[in-house]
Design a protein around this motif. Structure first.
Motif, short mmCIF file in Angstrom:
data_model
loop_
_atom_site.label_atom_id
_atom_site.label_comp_id
_atom_site.label_asym_id
_atom_site.label_seq_id
_atom_site.Cartn_x
_atom_site.Cartn_y
_atom_site.Cartn_z
N ASP A 154 0.58 9.06 -0.23
CA ASP A 154 1.59 10.14 -0.30
C ASP A 154 1.58 11.08 1.30
N THR A 155 2.46 12.09 0.84
CA THR A 155 3.06 13.05 2.16
C THR A 155 1.75 13.09 3.19
N ALA A 156 0.38 13.42 2.94
CA ALA A 156 -0.34 13.57 4.13
C ALA A 156 -0.99 12.59 4.13
N GLY A 157 -0.53 11.26 3.66
CA GLY A 157 -1.61 10.15 4.33
C GLY A 157 -2.69 9.44 3.80
N ASN A 158 -2.58 10.15 2.02
CA ASN A 158 -3.53 9.32 1.91
C ASN A 158 -3.35 8.73 0.49
N PRO A 159 -3.99 7.65 0.51
CA PRO A 159 -3.72 6.15 -0.46
C PRO A 159 -4.06 6.81 -1.94
N VAL A 160 -2.46 6.58 -2.78
CA VAL A 160 -1.90 6.39 -3.92
C VAL A 160 -2.15 5.59 -5.11
N GLY A 161 -1.69 4.34 -4.68
CA GLY A 161 -0.41 3.27 -4.87
C GLY A 161 -0.96 1.79 -4.41
N THR A 162 -0.98 0.41 -5.16
CA THR A 162 -1.24 -0.38 -4.81
C THR A 162 -0.39 -1.57 -5.26
N GLY A 163 0.10 -2.76 -4.65
CA GLY A 163 0.67 -3.34 -5.07
C GLY A 163 0.88 -4.91 -4.83
N GLU A 164 1.85 -5.90 -5.04
CA GLU A 164 2.12 -6.74 -4.19
C GLU A 164 3.68 -7.66 -4.56
N PHE A 165 3.86 -8.08 -4.48
CA PHE A 165 5.26 -8.86 -4.36
C PHE A 165 5.04 -10.42 -4.00
N SER A 166 5.82 -11.40 -4.57
CA SER A 166 6.07 -12.64 -3.94
C SER A 166 7.90 -13.21 -3.53
N GLY A 183 2.81 -3.60 9.08
CA GLY A 183 3.90 -4.82 9.00
C GLY A 183 5.40 -4.89 8.57
N TRP A 184 5.81 -4.15 7.47
CA TRP A 184 6.59 -3.41 7.44
C TRP A 184 6.74 -2.45 5.86
N GLY A 185 7.82 -1.23 6.61
CA GLY A 185 7.14 -0.38 5.32
C GLY A 185 8.73 0.49 5.41
N GLY A 186 8.16 1.98 4.55
CA GLY A 186 9.77 2.75 4.48
C GLY A 186 8.76 3.42 3.45
N SER A 187 9.89 4.52 2.71
CA SER A 187 9.60 5.21 2.01
C SER A 187 9.30 5.33 0.68
N TRP A 188 9.09 6.11 -0.20
CA TRP A 188 8.91 5.70 -1.47
C TRP A 188 9.01 7.35 -3.01
N SER A 212 0.83 -1.06 0.07
CA SER A 212 0.37 0.19 -0.03
C SER A 212 0.53 1.49 -0.15
N PHE A 213 0.86 2.24 -1.10
CA PHE A 213 1.53 3.29 -0.98
C PHE A 213 0.50 4.83 -0.32
N SER A 246 4.94 7.55 1.27
CA SER A 246 5.37 6.03 1.98
C SER A 246 5.06 4.60 1.81
N TRP A 247 5.39 3.60 2.51
CA TRP A 247 4.50 2.53 1.23
C TRP A 247 4.66 1.43 2.96
#
Length: 202
Positions: free
Chosen positions: A39-51, A147-152, A36-37, A167-168
């Motif tokens: 923006d700097t204001a905390g609004n959702p701006v994207g999604t994705g996945e990895f395996s 879970g886990w996250g960081g910045s993008w 989950s992605f 953030s993500w």
């Protein structure tokens, strides 16, 4: 004659128990995490996945020479997809090996291959490392309630530019369960016990 049957039953029982203790080969432990992605204001701006396959070892080359020089990682990504601010990214946008280490202090890792050589980074980078026309990177090493996250950071120039940061977060969404002991082996153990009891009756 009865003793011969009993000995035969004992041998058969031992063989069956040996078969019963053999476990079936485990399936590839493919683990999938959702992204989950924001923006700097905390609004959702994207999604994705990895395996990644938690059972497979992947060699990471660290020097551009013919001899194998590098190290092995267990959690090399087998898939990555994300759409942030209308722009899509995948493993195909970044040559090299990308891995996930959720129990390590450096939870992101990537083998970066460019015209400048090979180096290891603690970010996930997708796009063009040279010209900077299309770039998307994830910095990790942050733990939160999800879970886990960081910045993008995203930078795309051209006819439809896209710039952004934020953030993500990543959270587990699925896992392939390894197979238990083979059902056939357990069934044979039951048959062996029954056969042994039958031969002991007068």
């Amino acid at each position: 004659m009865q003793k011969i049957y009993q000995k035969t039953a004992a041998i058969a029982f031992s063989a069956v128990v040996g078969i019963g203790t053999i476990t079936a080969p485990t399936q590839a432990a493919t683990l999938t995490w959702g992204l989950s992605f924001f923006d700097t204001a905390g609004n959702p701006v994207g999604t994705g996945e990895f395996s990644y396959d938690d059972e497979a070892l992947t060699f990471v080359q660290t020097l551009p020479i013919s001899a194998p020089v590098g190290f092995e990682v267990r959690n090399a990504l087998t898939n990555f997809s994300a759409t942030v601010l209308g722009k899509s990214w995948s493993l195909g946008d970044r040559p090299g090996v990308t891995w996930w280490q959720p129990t390590d202090s450096k939870n992101l890792g990537q083998q970066v291959i460019s015209r400048y050589g090979i180096f290891i980074a603690d970010t996930w980078f997708f796009g063009d490392v040279g010209s900077g026309i299309r770039q998307f990177s994830l910095q990790g090493n942050q733990q939160n309630s999800a879970g886990w996250g960081g910045s993008w950071v995203q930078s795309v120039v051209g006819l439809t530019p896209s710039f952004g940061s934020g953030s993500w977060s990543a959270s587990p969404s699925s896992a392939a369960v390894p197979e238990p002991s083979t059902v056939l082996g357990l069934t044979l153990v039951g048959v062996g016990v029954w056969f042994r009891k039958k031969t002991k009756k007068p």
